[in-house]
Design an enzyme around this catalytic site. Structure first.
Site, PDB file in Angstrom:
ATOM      1  N   SER A 250      -6.122  10.791   5.377  1.00  0.00           N
ATOM      2  CA  SER A 250      -7.484  10.640   5.735  1.00  0.00           C
ATOM      3  C   SER A 250      -8.075  12.088   6.337  1.00  0.00           C
ATOM      4  O   SER A 250      -7.470  12.813   6.663  1.00  0.00           O
ATOM      5  CB  SER A 250      -7.395   9.672   6.818  1.00  0.00           C
ATOM      6  OG  SER A 250      -8.714   9.571   7.843  1.00  0.00           O
TER       7      SER A 250
ATOM      8  N   TYR B  85      -4.298   6.548  15.394  1.00  0.00           N
ATOM      9  CA  TYR B  85      -4.432   6.367  13.653  1.00  0.00           C
ATOM     10  C   TYR B  85      -4.253   7.617  13.079  1.00  0.00           C
ATOM     11  O   TYR B  85      -3.331   7.868  12.004  1.00  0.00           O
ATOM     12  CB  TYR B  85      -5.865   5.745  13.106  1.00  0.00           C
ATOM     13  CG  TYR B  85      -5.915   5.809  11.868  1.00  0.00           C
ATOM     14  CD1 TYR B  85      -5.344   5.112  10.891  1.00  0.00           C
ATOM     15  CD2 TYR B  85      -7.173   6.416  11.447  1.00  0.00           C
ATOM     16  CE1 TYR B  85      -5.501   5.131   9.556  1.00  0.00           C
ATOM     17  CE2 TYR B  85      -7.616   6.595  10.123  1.00  0.00           C
ATOM     18  CZ  TYR B  85      -6.581   5.957   9.309  1.00  0.00           C
ATOM     19  OH  TYR B  85      -6.681   6.167   7.909  1.00  0.00           O
TER      20      TYR B  85
ATOM     21  N   LYS C 184      -1.444   9.402  10.426  1.00  0.00           N
ATOM     22  CA  LYS C 184      -1.420   9.545   9.014  1.00  0.00           C
ATOM     23  C   LYS C 184      -0.716  11.269   8.999  1.00  0.00           C
ATOM     24  O   LYS C 184      -0.210  11.718   8.049  1.00  0.00           O
ATOM     25  CB  LYS C 184      -2.812   9.899   8.567  1.00  0.00           C
ATOM     26  CG  LYS C 184      -3.493   8.556   8.434  1.00  0.00           C
ATOM     27  CD  LYS C 184      -3.050   7.874   7.440  1.00  0.00           C
ATOM     28  CE  LYS C 184      -3.524   6.631   6.996  1.00  0.00           C
ATOM     29  NZ  LYS C 184      -2.908   5.837   5.888  1.00  0.00           N
TER      30      LYS C 184
HETATM   31  N1  LIG Z   1     -11.328   2.717   3.944  1.00  0.00           N
HETATM   32  C1  LIG Z   1     -11.442   4.091   4.763  1.00  0.00           C
HETATM   33  O1  LIG Z   1     -12.308   4.423   5.154  1.00  0.00           O
HETATM   34  C2  LIG Z   1     -10.170   4.986   4.557  1.00  0.00           C
HETATM   35  C3  LIG Z   1     -10.313   6.332   4.986  1.00  0.00           C
HETATM   36  C4  LIG Z   1      -9.073   7.199   5.178  1.00  0.00           C
HETATM   37  C5  LIG Z   1      -7.999   6.929   4.634  1.00  0.00           C
HETATM   38  N2  LIG Z   1      -7.608   5.475   4.331  1.00  0.00           N
HETATM   39  C6  LIG Z   1      -6.417   5.071   4.169  1.00  0.00           C
HETATM   40  O2  LIG Z   1      -6.212   4.339   2.967  1.00  0.00           O
HETATM   41  C7  LIG Z   1      -5.513   3.257   2.835  1.00  0.00           C
HETATM   42  C8  LIG Z   1      -6.118   2.186   2.304  1.00  0.00           C
HETATM   43  O3  LIG Z   1      -7.357   1.641   2.864  1.00  0.00           O
HETATM   44  P1  LIG Z   1      -8.229   0.560   2.652  1.00  0.00           P
HETATM   45  O4  LIG Z   1      -9.618   0.919   3.227  1.00  0.00           O
HETATM   46  O5  LIG Z   1      -7.864   0.132   1.374  1.00  0.00           O
HETATM   47  O6  LIG Z   1      -7.700  -0.497   3.724  1.00  0.00           O
HETATM   48  P2  LIG Z   1      -7.251  -2.084   3.598  1.00  0.00           P
HETATM   49  O7  LIG Z   1      -7.087  -2.660   4.810  1.00  0.00           O
HETATM   50  O8  LIG Z   1      -8.583  -2.824   2.898  1.00  0.00           O
HETATM   51  O9  LIG Z   1      -6.009  -2.037   2.667  1.00  0.00           O
HETATM   52  C9  LIG Z   1      -4.615  -1.734   3.392  1.00  0.00           C
HETATM   53  C10 LIG Z   1      -3.762  -2.705   2.442  1.00  0.00           C
HETATM   54  O10 LIG Z   1      -2.688  -2.610   3.320  1.00  0.00           O
HETATM   55  C11 LIG Z   1      -1.935  -3.898   3.535  1.00  0.00           C
HETATM   56  N3  LIG Z   1      -0.827  -3.684   4.457  1.00  0.00           N
HETATM   57  C12 LIG Z   1      -1.048  -2.962   5.672  1.00  0.00           C
HETATM   58  N4  LIG Z   1       0.171  -3.012   6.488  1.00  0.00           N
HETATM   59  C13 LIG Z   1       1.051  -3.537   5.383  1.00  0.00           C
HETATM   60  C14 LIG Z   1       2.420  -3.584   5.348  1.00  0.00           C
HETATM   61  N5  LIG Z   1       3.038  -3.199   6.720  1.00  0.00           N
HETATM   62  N6  LIG Z   1       3.077  -3.812   4.338  1.00  0.00           N
HETATM   63  C15 LIG Z   1       2.346  -4.352   3.431  1.00  0.00           C
HETATM   64  N7  LIG Z   1       1.097  -4.025   3.157  1.00  0.00           N
HETATM   65  C16 LIG Z   1       0.439  -4.026   4.621  1.00  0.00           C
HETATM   66  C17 LIG Z   1      -3.075  -4.647   4.176  1.00  0.00           C
HETATM   67  O11 LIG Z   1      -2.790  -6.101   3.906  1.00  0.00           O
HETATM   68  C18 LIG Z   1      -4.308  -4.236   3.063  1.00  0.00           C
HETATM   69  O12 LIG Z   1      -4.303  -5.126   1.754  1.00  0.00           O
HETATM   70  C19 LIG Z   1      -4.963   3.119   4.258  1.00  0.00           C
HETATM   71  O13 LIG Z   1      -3.724   3.677   4.397  1.00  0.00           O
HETATM   72  C20 LIG Z   1      -6.098   3.866   5.122  1.00  0.00           C
HETATM   73  O14 LIG Z   1      -5.344   4.306   6.412  1.00  0.00           O
HETATM   74  C21 LIG Z   1      -8.822   4.569   4.454  1.00  0.00           C
END
Ligand SMILES: NC(=O)c1ccc[n+]([C@@H]2O[C@H](COP(=O)([O-])OP(=O)(O)OC[C@H]3O[C@@H](n4cnc5c(N)ncnc54)[C@H](O)[C@@H]3O)[C@@H](O)[C@H]2O)c1
Length: 336
Positions: free
Chosen positions: A124, A148, A152
């Site tokens: 991120s 958070y 990362k």
């Molecule tokens: N959406 C954003 O703004 C953003 C920005 C930067 C980074 N990210 C990173 O990208 C990744 C995906 O983000 P997203 O927006 O799709 O989030 P999201 O919450 O929609 O998807 C994450 C998925 O991981 C699953 N999950 C969480 N912990 C778990 C575990 N211990 N075991 C199995 N499954 C698990 C959740 O159920 C969910 O389906 C994350 O790591 C997030 O930190 C997201």
């Protein structure tokens, strides 16, 4: 290629699944559904035309991961699974380190013992903290300011040490800016539980009448219209960036890091205007005080991904707002 998507039922992972399937890869999802819905799987089937294998389980379950890697002859992992709410991470830092860092260590153990040494990791832009300069390039110091972001950063450090210990690893960190929008079918999109943390899903909830107004935190920043400026990237561009990174790391041992953003800043007022124009709706606003820790501007330098991944974000803010609304309307109907 056989690819495991941890967190593949989530917002970004589900869009990446569509892009990877379209490119001819075999996708397997592992998700514990702590922040996603089982119905995503049926909706993915409708988009790609065939069911995608999905294992309900947790990345902290190393034995389960080992079995999945073996059963599906996984060759590479896209690691999306993680908790992602900054405010919640300040309240519950241990949950964040346990799930994000502990979960990644468990996944890496399982991968190593199955000789799967290729990973694209969801990092991120939060790892940069307060910008020392703009646009943010990958050489900008990392100084995450909340649990958070630090989770990362710890993962990036662990992956760097791992790759240094064994040249067989091929790893890419993708530092996302602000993913927005939805697949053009309107079947999948961002569907946060509770009150959204991000601007565009929040605007969509206001447009649906579920929230009374949008809070604008500060209109006295030194930006063109006084509101905060961020780099928004369409989730389908982001998903395509994963495919590009996957192709790149096949030839590239060690660790590489790429910003995935549009490279362009848009203000809160600008996003609201575009949303209103695209979707013929009116979004009531309430300007309030600046939030502690918010910066006036933040946007990416994306030259590195342009050059090495041959990837560029092509979709506009209009596309992001239109597709968000399309998904929200569909989803509202589906849930009624
Ligand atoms: N959406 C954003 O703004 C953003 C920005 C930067 C980074 N990210 C990173 O990208 C990744 C995906 O983000 P997203 O927006 O799709 O989030 P999201 O919450 O929609 O998807 C994450 C998925 O991981 C699953 N999950 C969480 N912990 C778990 C575990 N211990 N075991 C199995 N499954 C698990 C959740 O159920 C969910 O389906 C994350 O790591 C997030 O930190 C997201």
């Amino acid at each position: 290629m056989n690819i495991l998507l941890t967190g593949g039922a989530g917002y970004i992972g589900s869009h990446a699944a569509v892009v990877l399937c379209a490119a001819g890869h075999n996708v397997v999802i592992l998700d514990n559904f702590c922040n996603s819905q089982h119905s995503v799987l049926d909706r993915l089937t409708k988009i790609v035309g065939k069911p995608m294998p999905c294992i309900e389980g947790d990345i902290r379950d190393t034995l389960l991961l080992e079995k999945v890697l073996k059963d599906y002859k996984i060759e590479t992992v896209m690691h999306f699974a993680g908790l992602k709410a900054v405010g919640e991470s300040v309240q519950n830092p241990l949950d964040y380190f346990d799930n994000n860092v502990g979960g990644t260590i468990s996944l890496l153990h399982a991968m190593r013992s199955n000789n799967v040494k290729s990973m694209v990791f969801s990092s991120s832009a939060t790892v940069y903290g307060m910008p020392n300069y703009l646009p943010l390039d990958e050489a900008h110091p990392t100084q995450a300011k909340n649990p958070y972001g630090r989770s990362k950063l710890h993962i990036e450090e662990i992956l760097t040490d791992l790759a240094a210990s064994d040249p067989a690893w091929h790893i890419s960190f993708l530092r996302y800016f602000n993913p927005v929008g939805a697949h053009e079918s309107g079947l999948i999109g961002e569907d946060p539980n509770g009150i959204p943390n991000n601007l565009v899903p929040y605007i969509a909830q206001v447009a649906l009448g579920r929230l009374p107004h949008l809070n604008v935190y500060g209109d006295d920043y030194p930006t063109a219209d006084g509101s905060g400026v961020r780099d928004y990237i369409h989730v389908m561009d982001l998903a395509e960036g994963h495919l590009a990174a996957l192709n790149y790391i096949q030839q590239q041992p060690g660790v590489c890091v790429f910003n995935l953003g549009s490279g362009k800043g848009s203000s809160v007022f600008e996003v609201v205007k575009v949303f209103e124009n695209e979707n013929a709706s009116s979004i009531p606003l309430k300007v309030t005080m600046r939030r502690i820790g918010d910066v006036s501007e933040c946007y990416a330098k994306v030259d590195k991904a342009n050059i090495h991944l041959n990837w560029k974000a092509t979709r506009t803010l209009q596309d992001m707002c239109r597709s968000t609304w399309n998904f929200q309307k569909n989803h509202k109907c589906a849930n009624q």
